[in-house]
Design a protein around this motif. Structure first.
Motif, PDB file in Angstrom:
ATOM      1  N   LEU A  10      42.241  42.373  49.816  1.00 20.28           N
ATOM      2  CA  LEU A  10      41.053  42.803  50.553  1.00 20.28           C
ATOM      3  C   LEU A  10      40.560  44.157  50.101  1.00 20.28           C
ATOM      4  N   SER A  11      41.446  45.035  49.683  1.00 21.18           N
ATOM      5  CA  SER A  11      41.024  46.372  49.269  1.00 21.18           C
ATOM      6  C   SER A  11      40.358  46.364  47.889  1.00 21.18           C
ATOM      7  N   GLN A  12      40.514  45.284  47.131  1.00 19.41           N
ATOM      8  CA  GLN A  12      39.900  45.227  45.800  1.00 19.41           C
ATOM      9  C   GLN A  12      38.393  45.063  45.873  1.00 19.41           C
ATOM     10  N   GLY A  13      37.892  44.478  46.926  1.00 16.21           N
ATOM     11  CA  GLY A  13      36.453  44.276  47.055  1.00 16.21           C
ATOM     12  C   GLY A  13      36.025  42.970  46.400  1.00 16.21           C
ATOM     13  N   ILE A  14      34.746  42.715  46.470  1.00 18.21           N
ATOM     14  CA  ILE A  14      34.182  41.473  45.936  1.00 18.21           C
ATOM     15  C   ILE A  14      33.842  41.684  44.470  1.00 18.21           C
ATOM     16  N   PRO A  15      34.215  40.749  43.601  1.00 21.85           N
ATOM     17  CA  PRO A  15      33.867  40.914  42.183  1.00 21.85           C
ATOM     18  C   PRO A  15      32.359  40.792  41.970  1.00 21.85           C
ATOM     19  N   GLU A  16      31.882  41.486  40.976  1.00 21.13           N
ATOM     20  CA  GLU A  16      30.454  41.467  40.650  1.00 21.13           C
ATOM     21  C   GLU A  16      30.083  40.146  39.981  1.00 21.13           C
TER      22      GLU A  16
END
Length: 93
Positions: A10-16
């Motif tokens: 969850l801390s990685q964020g959403i990939p572009e």
């Protein structure tokens, strides 16, 4: 342990999103690069190498496949008939 890995994800964020829309060729290349497809790729490369033998191989493969299909179907229906006969006997008794 599992909670820590979920937090990490969850801390990685959403990939572009990629800037360009993928083409069907790039999608096909991505699919063919998958390791699960390796047996199919091996078969296909060997099949292409045997191209001069296609007039013999293709009918032979079709015949063997059809014969196997009919044999398995015959076995399946024989088993179904036996089960139906057993059920009929138990219903009568």
């Amino acid at each position: 342990m599992a909670l820590r890995s979920v937090r990490g994800i969850l801390s990685q964020g959403i990939p572009e999103y990629p800037e360009e829309k993928p083409t069907w060729q790039s999608l096909a290349q991505d699919v063919l690069a998958e390791p699960m497809i390796a047996p199919f790729r091996l078969f296909w490369h060997n099949f292409l190498e045997a191209r001069p033998w296609w007039p013999v191989l293709v009918p032979l493969m079709l015949w063997v496949g059809w014969r196997s299909y009919r044999r398995e179907r015959r076995k399946y229906f024989a088993e179904q008939r036996k089960l139906a006969a057993k059920r009929a006997v138990t219903l009568i008794q």
